[in-house]
Structures are given as C-alpha cells and as structure tokens.
Design an enzyme around this catalytic site. Structure first.
Site, mmCIF file in Angstrom:
data_model
loop_
_atom_site.group_PDB
_atom_site.id
_atom_site.type_symbol
_atom_site.label_atom_id
_atom_site.label_comp_id
_atom_site.label_asym_id
_atom_site.label_seq_id
_atom_site.Cartn_x
_atom_site.Cartn_y
_atom_site.Cartn_z
ATOM 1 N N HIS A 165 28.082 77.031 -28.709
ATOM 2 C CA HIS A 165 27.888 76.389 -27.400
ATOM 3 C C HIS A 165 28.296 75.037 -27.752
ATOM 4 O O HIS A 165 28.246 74.250 -28.892
ATOM 5 C CB HIS A 165 26.509 76.475 -26.701
ATOM 6 N N ASP A 199 12.444 91.713 -35.542
ATOM 7 C CA ASP A 199 11.755 91.593 -36.750
ATOM 8 C C ASP A 199 10.492 90.734 -36.872
ATOM 9 O O ASP A 199 10.379 89.570 -36.409
ATOM 10 C CB ASP A 199 12.986 90.696 -37.684
ATOM 11 N N SER A 257 20.935 78.179 -32.921
ATOM 12 C CA SER A 257 21.999 78.485 -32.096
ATOM 13 C C SER A 257 23.133 78.280 -33.074
ATOM 14 O O SER A 257 23.353 77.560 -33.807
ATOM 15 C CB SER A 257 22.425 77.351 -30.986
#
Length: 442
Positions: free
Chosen positions: A249, A376, A391
């Site tokens: 991003h 998980d 990210s």
C-alpha cells in the site's frame, strides 16, 4: 368442462421444470464457466477440466501454444477429459473448437507472456523516504502584533498535502534550509516564489514571511516536513531484474494522509523486538528497530497505491525461499487455504496459514483484491491477527505468489485485505499490462 387451461398450465410447469434442470445441469454450467480468454506464462501449463460430453475439432497456432501435447494445427478434442494447454512462446492466439469440424462451439483467446518468477520475502524492513520537496502538513498562526495573528502560508493559498518543490526557482527538499530563506526574504521585503505540486497540478505562488514578535524570527506560517520513516514487510525480490516490492500500500503522510512523492529513500535491515497484539477496535503493531549499522537493502524509487519499489542487488538474509517461485495472475487466485510469510520475532521469517474468504474480480489495478482471515493458531496467539508492520507480507497459494497483506479490519483484526501480486509487479516495472482484448456477440 374445458380442460385446456389446466393442461396448458401443467405443460408450462413441466417445461419450466425441464428448462431449470437443463440450465442447472453440469454440462451447461461447465460450458458457461469455460473461459473466453486465458492468460498464461510461457512454460507453465494450464489444465482445464470441465467434464462436458463433447467431441470437437480444435485449431491453434502451435508456435504460441499446444493442446494435449499435439503440435498439429488441427487436432481432436474430448472435453469429457482434462484439457492441457502448454504455452510455448509469447504471443496471442485463438483456440477454436468446432463440432464435427464445422459448427463453432467455443473460441478461447490466449495471451502468452514471458515466464516470471520472483523470490517471496517476508522480512521486516525499515523504510526511510525523503520527499521530492517540502510537504505542507499544517498552518501556523504568526503573532505579528499585540492583537494580530496570521498565517502567510494560508494567505498564499497553500493547502495541507501540498508539496513545495522549489523556492525562488531552486529545487528544495530540506526543511533545515527554509528558515534562512524566510529570514532573507523577510529582511529584504521580497516575497518568496514557491513552485508547488498539488496532486497532478503544479503552480507558482508568492509568500511573504511574517515577523513573529514572540519568537523574534521570520515565519512562513506553515508546519512542514521533508521525510518519513516506518516499518513494513518485503513482498518480493526479482533477481533477474534486480528490483523489489514491499508494503502492498502507499506511504502517506501521518498528518495530511496524502501520498508522499518520493525523492529518494532506502530500505534497511530491521529486527522485531516485540508485538503489540491486535484487539477488536485497536490494531496492534510490530515494535521493530533498524539493526545497528544494518546494511541498506535497496533504494526507494516509487511510492504507489500498491507499495514501494526500487533497486535491490541481492536476496536479503533470513529468506525462507532461496529460489524464485512462479507468480499468479489475478484471475488465478481462488477462495480457500493459503499461507503468508512474515516475522513476529527477531529476523526469522515464518510461514502461517490463512484462508482467502473472498476474491474480487479485477481486470485492472485496484486495491482490496481479496479478503483474508488468519487461521493459524500460533499467529493468532502471538499477534491477535494482522498487526501494523505486517503489510507487505507475501501471500502464497498452490506454490505461487499471489499477493500481499495490505490492511487489517479494525473491528476484526483476524481479517483484512490483500492486493494481487500482478498489480505490484506492474508497478515494479517487471510485468507488462495485459493486452486489452475486446469481443462482441454475434
């Protein structure tokens, strides 16, 4: 007694029932799902299995691709069995299927592009970027008299998010040099000429500094910044091209929330010290520091909606994969299990299970390509889900790099968004935009 209306009604119900069965039957559904266009990487075979009781004659330019290993320009096809398309060389071709060799049944447009493989990352990186100018992040009122306060910057029509790229015709991206320019302008009474970039527009404006009677200094009436720093995750390294992609991003200024126009920058080796766990309504974060005297991993050349990109000379340490793996086109990504690579302690890259719960159909670059959920137990225990700094973590499905983690859902930190790797590879300059093919119904 007239029974025709009743019979017609019954017959209509039966016909609707038969039509419904026909439309929902497996062969019809499989035909509808049969693609009209396919993109393939050279040397990576594509298998289609639609189980249709159809025998057809196929034609295809065998220089571009072959079907079921048949090099001939014309060949028989049994769609009741899996169909294997083996792309040989870059190019565009059409696979035409005809019943009895005469009646058109299906035409599939094939676009074969050069094979592309990259090394998935997962390493935590420190990011330092220098803007391509001076960023305006706020207005400041200058005390010019006992009852008078004003902002010269606001009077010069400067807005938050503007980028001052030059002052008096000279490029500038260092805030430490602004004070002397303001004083020189104030003492001489000559306004500063500012070249300003606002989005895609650029203009020039005059700014006359004001003398602050409290600080006894000349002021522009602006809060300004020239750089930014943070922590993120490396998504991929492309050894053949010597480039990388990270974050997934855009980097924005913390105050104005506008994208930073990068002048220069670097990514550095980083070490995760601890994790602040995510909770509903409060995303957590990686607490990391740049390794003391840590080497520079690469430079930062571009800051786009899909991350940061630049040059990188070699594979960074602690990579889980030492060799490149295939990448996936956006249309190859499916709902179902996948994995992410990321660091939660020190510099060790680990693999964790996720579920892709939704995939958006995107034929052109757009963010939020998929919704992912952390499944998980180990990662949930250690982080509570997705945290800031994660990210850019690469997403792998069926042995292919398909995307990167981008955002967390504030009210459900176990879930978030991911972007398709295809858009990141385009912004890195190592994957061409797809050829726009149009078709019409006849």
């Amino acid at each position: 007694m007239n029974r025709w209306p009743s019979l017609r009604r019954s017959l209509g119900i039966v016909l609707v029932f038969i039509l419904g069965l026909t439309v929902t039957s497996a062969p019809i559904r499989h035909y509808a799902a049969f693609p009209n266009e396919l993109r393939l990487f050279q040397g990576q075979a594509k298998h289609l299995d639609y189980v249709m009781p159809v025998h057809a004659q196929g034609t295809l330019n065998s220089d571009v691709a072959v079907v079921n290993g048949k090099e001939a320009a014309s060949f028989p096809v049994n769609l009741n069995k899996p169909l294997s398309i083996d792309p040989k060389h870059s190019g565009v071709a059409e696979l035409r299927l005809k019943l009895f060799g005469r009646i058109p049944f299906k035409t599939v447009k094939l676009q074969v592009v050069p094979d592309l493989r990259v090394v998935p990352g997962g390493q935590t990186i420190g990011v330092k970027v220098k803007a391509a100018g001076i960023m305006v992040v706020g207005h400041h009122l200058v005390q010019t008299g006992p009852n008078r306060r004003l902002s010269p910057g606001e009077e010069a029509k400067l807005k938050l998010g503007d980028l001052i790229v030059a002052i008096n015709g000279k490029p500038l991206n260092d805030v430490t040099k602004v004070a002397s320019l303001a004083e020189e302008s104030g003492r001489s009474g000559t306004p500063l000429q500012l070249d300003v970039r606002r989005g895609k527009q650029q203009f020039t404006t005059s700014l006359t500094p004001a003398f602050d009677q409290e600080d006894r200094a000349w002021r522009l009436g602006l809060y300004i910044r020239d750089s930014a720093a943070g922590v993120g995750t490396l998504t991929f390294y492309a050894p053949d091209q010597g480039v990388y992609g990270a974050l997934g991003h855009v980097i924005t200024d913390m105050d104005t929330q506008t994208p930073i126009v990068v002048g220069s920058g670097q990514i550095l080796q980083s070490n995760v010290l601890s994790i602040s766990k995510s909770q509903s309504g409060e995303p957590g974060e990686k607490r990391a520091t740049i390794v003391k005297e840590g080497k520079t991993l690469g430079n930062v050349e571009r800051n786009t909606p899909f991350g940061i990109f630049g040059k990188m000379d070699q594979l960074p340490d602690h990579a889980m994969h030492s060799k490149p793996i295939p990448v996936a086109f956006a249309e190859e990504v499916k709902e179902g299990p996948a994995e992410i690579l990321t660091v939660v302690n020190g510099q060790k890259v680990e693999k964790f299970n996720i579920q892709i719960v939704h995939v958006s159909k995107q034929t052109s670059p757009a963010t939020k390509g998929m919704v992912i959920r952390i499944t998980d137990p180990k990662l949930l225990e250690r982080t509570g889900g997705i945290v800031q700094g994660m990210s850019g973590s690469p997403i792998i499905q069926n042995g292919k790099l398909i995307g990167a983690v981008t955002h967390v859902f504030v009210n459900d930190p176990t879930s978030g968004y991911g972007c398709f790797i295809e858009w990141m590879l385009q912004d890195a300059g190592i994957m061409l935009q797809p050829v726009q093919q149009t078709s019409k119904a006849i």
